[in-house]
Structure formats: C-alpha cells, structure tokens
Design a protein around this motif. Sequence first.
Motif, PDB file in Angstrom:
ATOM      1  N   ASN A 217     -35.623   9.655  32.163  1.00 21.04           N
ATOM      2  CA  ASN A 217     -35.756   8.442  31.859  1.00 21.04           C
ATOM      3  C   ASN A 217     -35.956   8.217  30.338  1.00 21.04           C
ATOM      4  O   ASN A 217     -35.404   7.212  29.786  1.00 21.04           O
ATOM      5  CB  ASN A 217     -36.895   7.522  32.442  1.00 21.04           C
ATOM      6  CG  ASN A 217     -36.770   7.170  33.771  1.00 21.04           C
ATOM      7  OD1 ASN A 217     -35.800   6.300  34.131  1.00 21.04           O
ATOM      8  ND2 ASN A 217     -37.700   7.672  34.747  1.00 21.04           N
ATOM      9  N   HIS A 221     -32.960   5.987  28.621  1.00 15.19           N
ATOM     10  CA  HIS A 221     -33.222   4.865  27.853  1.00 15.19           C
ATOM     11  C   HIS A 221     -34.296   5.174  26.802  1.00 15.19           C
ATOM     12  O   HIS A 221     -35.656   4.780  27.191  1.00 15.19           O
ATOM     13  CB  HIS A 221     -33.856   3.438  28.734  1.00 15.19           C
ATOM     14  CG  HIS A 221     -32.696   3.212  29.613  1.00 15.19           C
ATOM     15  ND1 HIS A 221     -31.635   2.496  29.274  1.00 15.19           N
ATOM     16  CD2 HIS A 221     -32.885   3.318  31.228  1.00 15.19           C
ATOM     17  CE1 HIS A 221     -30.825   2.409  30.433  1.00 15.19           C
ATOM     18  NE2 HIS A 221     -31.772   2.534  31.451  1.00 15.19           N
ATOM     19  N   ASP A 223     -35.485   3.949  24.184  1.00 13.78           N
ATOM     20  CA  ASP A 223     -36.000   3.034  23.436  1.00 13.78           C
ATOM     21  C   ASP A 223     -36.863   2.097  24.279  1.00 13.78           C
ATOM     22  O   ASP A 223     -37.501   0.963  23.953  1.00 13.78           O
ATOM     23  CB  ASP A 223     -34.978   2.081  22.686  1.00 13.78           C
ATOM     24  CG  ASP A 223     -33.838   1.559  23.602  1.00 13.78           C
ATOM     25  OD1 ASP A 223     -33.726   2.047  24.648  1.00 13.78           O
ATOM     26  OD2 ASP A 223     -33.448   0.714  23.555  1.00 13.78           O
ATOM     27  N   ARG A 224     -37.006   2.487  25.549  1.00 15.75           N
ATOM     28  CA  ARG A 224     -37.730   1.639  26.657  1.00 15.75           C
ATOM     29  C   ARG A 224     -38.818   2.455  27.135  1.00 15.75           C
ATOM     30  O   ARG A 224     -38.767   3.776  27.073  1.00 15.75           O
ATOM     31  CB  ARG A 224     -36.918   1.238  27.778  1.00 15.75           C
ATOM     32  CG  ARG A 224     -35.761   0.321  27.375  1.00 15.75           C
ATOM     33  CD  ARG A 224     -35.032  -0.090  28.581  1.00 15.75           C
ATOM     34  NE  ARG A 224     -33.702  -0.533  28.408  1.00 15.75           N
ATOM     35  CZ  ARG A 224     -32.659  -0.707  29.322  1.00 15.75           C
ATOM     36  NH1 ARG A 224     -32.944  -0.671  30.653  1.00 15.75           N
ATOM     37  NH2 ARG A 224     -31.476  -1.342  28.936  1.00 15.75           N
ATOM     38  N   TRP A 226     -41.135   4.026  29.953  1.00 11.95           N
ATOM     39  CA  TRP A 226     -40.765   4.796  31.107  1.00 11.95           C
ATOM     40  C   TRP A 226     -41.114   4.040  32.387  1.00 11.95           C
ATOM     41  O   TRP A 226     -42.224   3.624  32.376  1.00 11.95           O
ATOM     42  CB  TRP A 226     -41.383   6.051  31.260  1.00 11.95           C
ATOM     43  CG  TRP A 226     -40.923   7.273  30.135  1.00 11.95           C
ATOM     44  CD1 TRP A 226     -39.781   7.259  29.228  1.00 11.95           C
ATOM     45  CD2 TRP A 226     -41.784   8.522  29.733  1.00 11.95           C
ATOM     46  NE1 TRP A 226     -39.639   8.274  28.643  1.00 11.95           N
ATOM     47  CE2 TRP A 226     -40.839   9.209  28.645  1.00 11.95           C
ATOM     48  CE3 TRP A 226     -42.968   8.982  30.230  1.00 11.95           C
ATOM     49  CZ2 TRP A 226     -41.546  10.200  28.068  1.00 11.95           C
ATOM     50  CZ3 TRP A 226     -43.388  10.031  29.632  1.00 11.95           C
ATOM     51  CH2 TRP A 226     -42.841  10.515  28.382  1.00 11.95           C
ATOM     52  N   GLY A 253     -45.611   1.746  26.303  1.00  8.07           N
ATOM     53  CA  GLY A 253     -44.786   1.177  25.082  1.00  8.07           C
ATOM     54  C   GLY A 253     -45.602   0.795  23.680  1.00  8.07           C
ATOM     55  O   GLY A 253     -45.287  -0.193  23.142  1.00  8.07           O
TER      56      GLY A 253
END
Length: 403
Positions: A217, A221, A223-224, A226, A253
């Motif tokens: 993951n 992504h 920048d996101r 998990w 995050g």
Amino acid sequence: MHIAGTGCVLMDYLYNNVDFSAPAFRALHSCQPGDGGLHPGGLVFAEDLERFAGRSMTRILPELVGDRPADGQNLGGPAVVAMVHAAQLLQGIGVPARFYGARADDDAGRAMAAILDRTPLDTTGLRVKPGVTPTTVVLSDPHHHDGKGERTFINTIGAAGLFAAGDLDDGFLGADLQLYGGTALVPELHDTLLPVLGQAQAAGAFTVVATVFDFRNQQRHPDRPWPLGESVETYRHVDLLIVDHEEALRLSGCADAAAAARRFADWGTGAVIVTRGAKSMLAWSSGARIAPLPLCELPVCAAADEDLAAHPERRGDTTGCGDNFVGGTIAALAARLQRGGVCDLPTACAWGAASGGLACFHLGGTYIESQPGEKLDQVAAYVRAYAHQVGPAVAVATNDLQP
C-alpha cells in the motif's frame, strides 16, 4: 483456553554485518516512497527491487553481501515467530497455540516444517500451496543508528499470496485469543480483515493485530494512510493493536506516535501499544478488554541493554525483536485469561519488552530451546528486572506464566 495465530510465515536468510553506508547499498537506497528501493527498517518486494535496480536478485544480492552464503537461515515472519515464542512461554501452564499460514512443497518449505517440528507450536493449520515458499533476505547492520542496529528486508510473497480467510477453519475461529500478525504480507487475508475480525469478536475471541511495514500500500498510495482491511471500521474489532513507530504514523496519517495512538482510539481500537525500537513505548487502553490505562510511556528492558553492553560477544541481531515482543505480550495476556484475571498493559508490555530484549542475543527471530522451559526462565528473569526497573508505581505481574 487456547490461542491461534495467522499471517506472515517465511524463511529468513540472514546476512549480518552489512554496511548500510557502503556505496552498493546507497546505490539501491529508495529515492522516494514506494519506488522499490531499499529502506533501512523497511521491507521491499524482490520483484519491485529488481525493477528499481534494472537487474535480477541473482546480481543484486552479491553486490550487497559479497560472495558469501547467508550467515544463517531461520524461521521468520511476524505471525509465526510471535506464535512460536508464545507457545514456548505458555507450554508450562497448558495453553496450546496453533498457527495458520502458507508454504510451498519446496526446499524452503520443507526446511520451514523441519524447524517448526522442533517447537511446541501446533502447525496443523500451515497450508501447502502451489508456487514457492515465502522468503525474506534480511540484511542487518549492527552499527546503524549509533550502534543500536537496524535491518532491511527483501521479501518474496510466494505461496502467501494464495492464503485467504477461507483457510481459517473452526480450530482458528474458536480460539480464545487470536493473533493476526503481519497480514500486509498475506494480501488476500489482509484485505478482508474487517469481516474476519468482526466474526472473531462476535464469538467472544480476544483479538490482537500486530502490523508490519505495508510496502504494497505504500507503493500504491505513498501519500495516503495505509488501510487495515476494507476501512477504518476494522479498528472497532481490534482489542489490542501493536504497531511500531513508523507503522503507527503510516496507518493513522498522524505526525507523531501519541497522536496516532489517539486516532486509533477514536477509530474504536480497544488498546494500543506503539513500540519504538530501542526507545520507550507508548501504551493506552480504553478498559474494554484490558484494564484502563491513560496514554503513557513505558521503558524497554534496561537489563537486556546492560547485558548486551557488558557482553558484546553475545550480541546476535535485532531481527525478530519486534516479533518476540508480540509473542511475549500475547503470552502474558493468554496467561491472565487462563487464570481468569483482568489483563493489564504494563504486565503485557513487561513480558513483551523482556522477550524483545532477549531476542537480541541470537541471530534471527526464532530460538530453538534445548529443553522445555529454557526460554521462559530467561524471559522471566528479565521480567523481574523490568518490574524492579519501573518500580512499585507500575504494577507488573511476574509469575503469571510460571507453572
């Protein structure tokens, strides 16, 4: 009372004394998150590293370690290492432990089975799948992080890619305590954690999730946060979440570990432990299944650090320290449940910290006992030292696992 664990199991091929500052390693160092390069403390999939480097693992590995065989091969994987350790600690009080995972019918798979046969862990749930047995090349630099040591992992998922929730039978689903360890390396299972954990909690099981660096993951992504299962709803079915510092930040995050722990609490997690390697850990419990505990800081095991400093010749590596921490933690929880008592995090963390500290004295995460009770005696000595270290203000039960 019995416990069961599922998730990552693999064969580790260990290379010690790899210099992470050497030109060959720096040339393969990740340039940006998810690009397939090496990352100290993290994991990369072999096929992604090959794409990053533009050459095969048969060429990459000699560049990193030279023309030498592995210093050792050992059973690895966050789930199975934790379960082996828990089984070793619990055998004296009659709490059986069973593991569910996947291997292939190849040399690595047969070596895995032979090692497991030398432990008290029940492996009737280890499924034989097509393909190759999951493996990880573990590169260890004992001088990284100012002498604290660090390692990086190159993983081949292999047969673990075929293991799914349907491979968990009634023996697993009926366990009183269930560990889901390193499921990010078992993709089909990881992506369906929400219904699996929901079913477990509905049946009254105590659920523990121990995470691992989720390179899949991270690559998809970077920048996101998990995902854990399908959505943040998964956290509502986790009685205890065990994460390391980096995993805590990437899953939540958040920018720091304390904020991450609070976010996991907001998402409905029952209790959280955030480990930070050789530094202190954070612990918190809502009081749902574990005695309530405000967010606090607990130390690592100073006695283990002192012994390592006094006897550098006994140093192994840090591979498996976190996995053994998980094993010690769940063993303490299972012992308390077996005795009908209320679980508490300081005691669980004490057994975890002692177990992680002891793992520094051997190469790889899995230690084979010469006789039953050998490991319990060593861990228990560190738990007693830990109880003295934190003092009477932090109550630590030192005898729960004694026969």
